[in-house]
Scaffold this motif. Structure first.
Motif, PDB file in Angstrom:
ATOM      1  N   THR A   1       0.838  -1.190   0.000  1.00 39.98           N
ATOM      2  CA  THR A   1       0.000   0.000   0.000  1.00 39.98           C
ATOM      3  C   THR A   1       0.882   1.254   0.000  1.00 39.98           C
ATOM      4  OG1 THR A   1      -0.112  -0.036   2.407  1.00 39.98           O
ATOM      5  CG2 THR A   1      -1.824  -1.223   1.214  1.00 39.98           C
ATOM      6  N   LEU A   2       0.276   2.434   0.102  1.00 40.68           N
ATOM      7  CA  LEU A   2       1.044   3.679   0.102  1.00 40.68           C
ATOM      8  C   LEU A   2       2.032   3.683   1.267  1.00 40.68           C
ATOM      9  CD1 LEU A   2      -1.387   6.544   1.258  1.00 40.68           C
ATOM     10  CD2 LEU A   2      -1.843   4.105   1.567  1.00 40.68           C
ATOM     11  N   ASN A   3       3.289   4.058   0.984  1.00 38.72           N
ATOM     12  CA  ASN A   3       4.337   3.894   1.987  1.00 38.72           C
ATOM     13  C   ASN A   3       5.517   4.803   1.696  1.00 38.72           C
ATOM     14  OD1 ASN A   3       6.676   2.183   0.557  1.00 38.72           O
ATOM     15  ND2 ASN A   3       4.692   1.424  -0.177  1.00 38.72           N
ATOM     16  N   ASN A   4       6.482   4.810   2.618  1.00 38.06           N
ATOM     17  CA  ASN A   4       7.773   5.483   2.446  1.00 38.06           C
ATOM     18  C   ASN A   4       7.601   6.981   2.205  1.00 38.06           C
ATOM     19  OD1 ASN A   4      10.575   5.370   2.460  1.00 38.06           O
ATOM     20  ND2 ASN A   4      10.700   5.138   0.244  1.00 38.06           N
ATOM     21  N   PHE A   5       6.895   7.650   3.102  1.00 38.65           N
ATOM     22  CA  PHE A   5       6.644   9.082   2.958  1.00 38.65           C
ATOM     23  C   PHE A   5       7.927   9.881   3.204  1.00 38.65           C
ATOM     24  CE2 PHE A   5       1.835   9.086   4.200  1.00 38.65           C
ATOM     25  CZ  PHE A   5       1.609   8.103   3.248  1.00 38.65           C
ATOM     26  N   ILE A   6       8.104  10.949   2.423  1.00 34.77           N
ATOM     27  CA  ILE A   6       9.234  11.847   2.636  1.00 34.77           C
ATOM     28  C   ILE A   6       8.933  13.189   1.974  1.00 34.77           C
ATOM     29  CG2 ILE A   6      10.490  11.090   0.568  1.00 34.77           C
ATOM     30  CD1 ILE A   6      13.082  11.443   2.215  1.00 34.77           C
ATOM     31  N   TRP A   7       9.343  14.271   2.636  1.00 35.56           N
ATOM     32  CA  TRP A   7       9.171  15.593   2.058  1.00 35.56           C
ATOM     33  C   TRP A   7      10.245  15.833   1.005  1.00 35.56           C
ATOM     34  CZ3 TRP A   7       4.729  17.726   2.777  1.00 35.56           C
ATOM     35  CH2 TRP A   7       4.049  17.585   3.983  1.00 35.56           C
ATOM     36  N   GLY A   8       9.831  16.334  -0.146  1.00 34.55           N
ATOM     37  CA  GLY A   8      10.785  16.726  -1.166  1.00 34.55           C
ATOM     38  C   GLY A   8      11.254  18.146  -0.936  1.00 34.55           C
ATOM     39  N   ILE A   9      12.374  18.510  -1.536  1.00 30.49           N
ATOM     40  CA  ILE A   9      12.881  19.872  -1.384  1.00 30.49           C
ATOM     41  C   ILE A   9      11.965  20.879  -2.068  1.00 30.49           C
ATOM     42  CG2 ILE A   9      15.277  19.147  -1.136  1.00 30.49           C
ATOM     43  CD1 ILE A   9      15.712  19.798  -4.065  1.00 30.49           C
ATOM     44  N   ASP A  10      11.013  20.386  -2.877  1.00 30.75           N
ATOM     45  CA  ASP A  10      10.048  21.264  -3.529  1.00 30.75           C
ATOM     46  C   ASP A  10       8.801  21.489  -2.680  1.00 30.75           C
ATOM     47  OD1 ASP A  10       9.019  18.728  -3.658  1.00 30.75           O
ATOM     48  OD2 ASP A  10       8.907  18.625  -5.845  1.00 30.75           O
ATOM     49  N   GLY A  11       8.764  20.902  -1.459  1.00 36.28           N
ATOM     50  CA  GLY A  11       7.626  21.101  -0.573  1.00 36.28           C
ATOM     51  C   GLY A  11       6.501  20.113  -0.753  1.00 36.28           C
TER      52      GLY A  11
ATOM     53  N   GLY B   1       5.577   9.684  -1.886  1.00 33.79           N
ATOM     54  CA  GLY B   1       5.362   8.349  -1.343  1.00 33.79           C
ATOM     55  C   GLY B   1       5.461   7.305  -2.435  1.00 33.79           C
ATOM     56  N   ASN B   2       5.581   6.058  -2.024  1.00 35.19           N
ATOM     57  CA  ASN B   2       5.662   4.930  -2.955  1.00 35.19           C
ATOM     58  C   ASN B   2       4.344   4.166  -2.992  1.00 35.19           C
ATOM     59  OD1 ASN B   2       8.308   5.517  -3.537  1.00 35.19           O
ATOM     60  ND2 ASN B   2       9.167   3.961  -2.185  1.00 35.19           N
ATOM     61  N   HIS B   3       4.198   3.341  -4.034  1.00 34.86           N
ATOM     62  CA  HIS B   3       3.011   2.506  -4.213  1.00 34.86           C
ATOM     63  C   HIS B   3       3.462   1.203  -4.846  1.00 34.86           C
ATOM     64  CE1 HIS B   3      -0.760   1.009  -5.960  1.00 34.86           C
ATOM     65  NE2 HIS B   3      -1.419   1.864  -5.199  1.00 34.86           N
ATOM     66  N   GLY B   4       3.045   0.063  -4.281  1.00 33.06           N
ATOM     67  CA  GLY B   4       3.507  -1.240  -4.744  1.00 33.06           C
ATOM     68  C   GLY B   4       2.898  -1.669  -6.063  1.00 33.06           C
ATOM     69  N   VAL B   5       3.479  -2.734  -6.631  1.00 38.43           N
ATOM     70  CA  VAL B   5       3.118  -3.162  -7.981  1.00 38.43           C
ATOM     71  C   VAL B   5       1.837  -3.988  -8.016  1.00 38.43           C
ATOM     72  CG1 VAL B   5       4.538  -5.251  -7.836  1.00 38.43           C
ATOM     73  CG2 VAL B   5       4.057  -4.250 -10.074  1.00 38.43           C
ATOM     74  N   PHE B   6       1.491  -4.651  -6.927  1.00 37.91           N
ATOM     75  CA  PHE B   6       0.371  -5.584  -6.973  1.00 37.91           C
ATOM     76  C   PHE B   6      -0.947  -4.989  -6.474  1.00 37.91           C
ATOM     77  CE2 PHE B   6       4.044  -8.559  -6.697  1.00 37.91           C
ATOM     78  CZ  PHE B   6       3.904  -9.072  -7.973  1.00 37.91           C
ATOM     79  N   ASN B   7      -1.015  -3.691  -6.373  1.00 35.53           N
ATOM     80  CA  ASN B   7      -2.273  -3.009  -6.065  1.00 35.53           C
ATOM     81  C   ASN B   7      -2.622  -2.054  -7.197  1.00 35.53           C
ATOM     82  OD1 ASN B   7      -3.133  -4.023  -3.558  1.00 35.53           O
ATOM     83  ND2 ASN B   7      -1.657  -2.755  -2.462  1.00 35.53           N
ATOM     84  N   LEU B   8      -3.892  -1.979  -7.523  1.00 38.86           N
ATOM     85  CA  LEU B   8      -4.390  -1.000  -8.488  1.00 38.86           C
ATOM     86  C   LEU B   8      -5.230   0.011  -7.728  1.00 38.86           C
ATOM     87  CD1 LEU B   8      -4.803   0.051 -11.361  1.00 38.86           C
ATOM     88  CD2 LEU B   8      -6.780  -1.483 -11.546  1.00 38.86           C
ATOM     89  N   SER B   9      -4.878   1.290  -7.864  1.00 40.01           N
ATOM     90  CA  SER B   9      -5.563   2.344  -7.123  1.00 40.01           C
ATOM     91  C   SER B   9      -6.177   3.356  -8.075  1.00 40.01           C
ATOM     92  CB  SER B   9      -4.582   3.067  -6.185  1.00 40.01           C
ATOM     93  OG  SER B   9      -4.056   2.184  -5.223  1.00 40.01           O
ATOM     94  N   TRP B  10      -7.294   3.909  -7.647  1.00 37.44           N
ATOM     95  CA  TRP B  10      -7.929   5.048  -8.317  1.00 37.44           C
ATOM     96  C   TRP B  10      -8.052   6.130  -7.253  1.00 37.44           C
ATOM     97  CZ3 TRP B  10      -8.825   5.271 -13.485  1.00 37.44           C
ATOM     98  CH2 TRP B  10      -8.755   4.069 -14.193  1.00 37.44           C
ATOM     99  N   VAL B  11      -7.128   7.072  -7.268  1.00 38.38           N
ATOM    100  CA  VAL B  11      -6.948   8.000  -6.155  1.00 38.38           C
ATOM    101  C   VAL B  11      -7.616   9.337  -6.458  1.00 38.38           C
ATOM    102  CG1 VAL B  11      -5.260   9.151  -4.686  1.00 38.38           C
ATOM    103  CG2 VAL B  11      -4.767   6.874  -5.615  1.00 38.38           C
ATOM    104  N   GLY B  12      -8.288   9.865  -5.446  1.00 37.81           N
ATOM    105  CA  GLY B  12      -8.904  11.177  -5.580  1.00 37.81           C
ATOM    106  C   GLY B  12      -9.501  11.623  -4.267  1.00 37.81           C
ATOM    107  N   PRO B  13     -10.036  12.835  -4.201  1.00 33.54           N
ATOM    108  CA  PRO B  13     -10.697  13.300  -2.978  1.00 33.54           C
ATOM    109  C   PRO B  13     -11.913  12.435  -2.669  1.00 33.54           C
ATOM    110  CG  PRO B  13     -10.252  15.122  -4.490  1.00 33.54           C
ATOM    111  CD  PRO B  13     -10.016  13.862  -5.253  1.00 33.54           C
ATOM    112  N   PRO B  14     -12.299  12.332  -1.419  1.00 31.92           N
ATOM    113  CA  PRO B  14     -13.475  11.527  -1.067  1.00 31.92           C
ATOM    114  C   PRO B  14     -14.700  11.955  -1.873  1.00 31.92           C
ATOM    115  CG  PRO B  14     -12.304  12.196   0.903  1.00 31.92           C
ATOM    116  CD  PRO B  14     -11.664  12.925  -0.226  1.00 31.92           C
ATOM    117  N   GLY B  15     -15.407  10.986  -2.424  1.00 32.36           N
ATOM    118  CA  GLY B  15     -16.614  11.257  -3.183  1.00 32.36           C
ATOM    119  C   GLY B  15     -16.392  11.548  -4.646  1.00 32.36           C
TER     120      GLY B  15
END
Length: 651
Positions: free
Chosen positions: A595-605, A609-623
């Motif tokens: 699942t979503l993992n390995n969070f880190i702030w970039g120098i761009d603010g 995060g990373n996302h594994g190969v064996f999950n398919l996600s459709w990401v967006g705001p709730p609703g």
């Protein structure tokens, strides 16, 4: 709560390491000690057939055109002199047919550009020849990759395999530049590709071993091949000037028990010696359930074929080799007869899986006749068995039984076991050395054990884990927190005050029903500056399938599939200002390991995060409808904390 940019944290980390006298990356030798063998513009100083050799984009190119074949080897010979003790580095790129082959000749004798004899550091696209040491027009293949070979004056060879040859294929970058390095000092030669030791030779054979010669680049006979060389740099000198470690053979892993070990096997209440060393060749005095131990014990030791350099370390002729007959799939138990504990100490050999599903249990009979598990030990994902010493004084005089448990059908789902015996005093056994990952993974060959001396502690204990670690030379590992202070940590980060925020995944890898989450975020602090994080507080509870964590912008950012959460703490009092806010949902968790993992702030603010190969996600705001969501499988994503934008950064 203060946000610390990752760039600043990196600088702070760098200065900490610099203060220890070490750097994260090994610095290359001073360029003033090297000479360039190629001017980048033409083949001045080199001799070869210009039908096949040319300069293109500041690189030497050797090419057999498409649709043609070359019926003989041809070389580009360096005419700048001879070399004896030297170090050569070069960037190499090889493309063409699957059988495309090339190499770097060194200490060689060049009669012509079509006949060059002597040592060759071989080169193909990683399948077979890359990193081998070959004797052109001589003895043929000298060293397979993953091995070191010593050749005596009379030509006898001693071979030590330190990694499977097949493990090296993935280290070559097809169609990209690869870094080749050759170091030769006297009879000692080492070949490195992309920073990894591939092969090693110590050649003293009379009339065959070359100590001096020239350099040449090979274009091997065959179909379409294109090989490119650039940044060819050479330095010469003594062993003190050249970076080469002493040639030594790695010791094979052996049992911590020798045939002359003291102690004896347990006896039953009638004084009969029990078969706890399996030397009857049967499971007499043992009761099996399931099919994990069918056909045991075994006398064959097939481990060295799977893991070169290892053996089971069995004490006698027979042992329980869980993988030898049926692999990892079977499950079951194997329980010994009960026997009186009439000695203060015991020991046994254990190998195999490190997970809690594969274990050795010592059972003790209580006064009411019930049995309880008094001691548990596990392997550490190694076939070579190690000896575990158990202090029996707290249960001396009671009845005991040994139970082998295999409840795993997956990888490393097996046990190796042998030779449970009693001792009149605490025995002192040398520990087996060399974790599998360091012994047989070519990338990790340079690591060294954290602890030089063995530690008398149960397998799986903090002390045992620390003693099992291998680190970069010059680095150290210190324990800052352990169970029960922290439980199943899955992610962590530091805040601006140097505190350690930890995501505890209490139910991992299972997702709990809605409203029944058991995961939590804790804060650990080293208040007295002694290096141990002794203060602990819980920041948030009731999270479900937590997998990622970062701190900043007035709160805590948490990955808990299917959601990306924000827990506000604007005043920084370590108490949430309200319930978690769902910023995004739609992250897949069909495979809860990716699942979503390995969070880190970039120098761009942005939050990355990373996302594994064996999950398919459709990401967006709730609703949000599917048409407004972003599809994501394996990749890197990012989220802007103030503009609330989500993007796939790389996939």
């Amino acid at each position: 709560m203060t946000y610390v940019p990752v760039a600043l944290r990196s600088v702070l980390f760098w200065f900490v390491l610099a203060g220890l006298g070490h750097s994260v990356f090994a610095a290359p030798p001073a360029q003033t000690t090297f000479q360039s063998l190629f001017n980048g513009d033409n083949l001045s100083g080199w001799e070869g057939d210009t039908k096949y050799w040319r300069v293109e984009n500041h690189a030497i190119v050797g090419e057999i055109p498409r649709g043609t074949r070359l019926d003989h080897n041809t070389w580009l010979v360096w005419r700048g002199g001879t070399v004896s003790d030297f170090e050569l580095v070069a960037d190499v790129k090889l493309t063409g047919a699957p059988s495309a082959n090339s190499g770097i000749q060194f200490r060689c004798q060049a009669k012509s550009v079509r006949h060059v004899a002597g040592y060759q550091a071989d080169l193909d696209q990683g399948r077979t020849w890359l990193g081998r040491i070959y004797d052109e027009h001589g003895r043929g293949l000298l060293v397979e990759r993953g091995t070191r070979v010593a050749i005596s004056e009379d030509g006898k060879r001693r071979i030590d395999t330190f990694a499977p040859a097949s493990a090296y294929q993935v280290l070559f970058r097809p169609g990209q530049w690869n870094r080749y390095r050759i170091v030769a000092v006297g009879p000692h030669v080492q070949i490195f590709v992309n920073g990894t030791l591939f092969s090693e030779l110590f050649d003293e054979e009379r009339g065959e071993a070359d100590r001096e010669g020239t350099l040449a680049l090979q274009l091997h006979a065959g179909p379409h091949t294109r090989v490119e060389f650039r940044k060819l740099m050479l330095r010469t000198g003594s062993s003190k000037r050249l970076e080469i470690e002493p040639f030594r053979f790695r010791k094979s892993e052996k049992s911590a028990l020798t045939p002359k070990v003291t102690g004896r096997w347990p006896r039953d209440g009638e004084g009969r010696t029990l078969n706890l060393g399996f030397e009857s060749g049967t499971l007499q005095d043992w009761t099996a359930t399931g099919d994990a131990f069918v056909g045991q014990p075994v006398d064959r030791d097939g481990i060295s074929k799977r893991w070169p350099g290892q053996t089971s370390g069995k004490a006698g002729k027979y042992f329980v080799g869980g993988y030898e007959l049926a692999g990892d799939r079977p499950q079951g138990t194997l329980t010994s007869r009960w026997f009186p504990v009439d000695h203060p100490f015991a020991s046994f050999l254990i190998g195999g899986g490190a997970g809690p599903e594969t274990r050795v249990e010592l059972l003790v009979r209580e006064d009411d006749g019930t049995a309880r598990v008094w001691f548990t030990a596990r392997g550490r994902n190694r076939e070579a068995m190690e000896r575990v010493v158990v202090d029996l004084r707290p249960v001396q005089g009671r009845s005991m039984a040994v139970r082998l448990v295999d409840e795993s059908g997956g990888g490393w789902g097996h046990l190796n076991f042998d030779d449970f015996r009693f001792h009149r005093s605490r025995p002192d056994f040398p520990k087996a050395r060399g974790a599998e990952r360091t012994t047989f993974n070519p990338v990790l060959q340079h690591l060294r054990p954290l602890r030089k001396e063995p530690v008398e502690s149960p397998v799986g204990s903090v002390e045992h884990v620390m003693a099992s670690m291998y680190v970069e030379p010059g680095f150290a590992v210190d324990l800052v927190a352990a169970e029960p202070q922290v439980h199943q940590p899955i992610a962590f980060t530091f805040d601006a005050r140097g505190r350690l925020w930890v995501a505890e995944a209490h139910s991992y890898p299972q997702k709990r029903p809605a409203g029944e989450g058991q995961d939590q975020i804790i804060i650990l602090e080293d208040a007295d500056g002694d290096g141990r994080f002794e203060k602990r507080k819980v920041f948030a509870k009731g999270l479900n399938l937590v997998s990622g964590l970062e701190v900043g912008y007035g709160g805590v950012w948490v990955g808990a599939a299917p959601e990306l959460l924000f827990i506000p703490d604007a005043d920084g009092d370590d108490r949430p200002d309200g319930p978690p806010q769902v910023l995004l949902d739609g992250f897949g968790y069909a495979d809860t390991h990716e699942t979503l993992n390995n969070f880190i702030w970039g120098i761009d603010g942005w939050l990355y995060g990373n996302h594994g190969v064996f999950n398919l996600s459709w990401v967006g705001p709730p609703g949000a409808p599917r048409s407004k969501r972003t599809k994501l499988a394996a990749g890197v994503w990012r989220y802007h904390p103030t503009r609330h934008l989500f993007e796939v950064y790389a996939h």
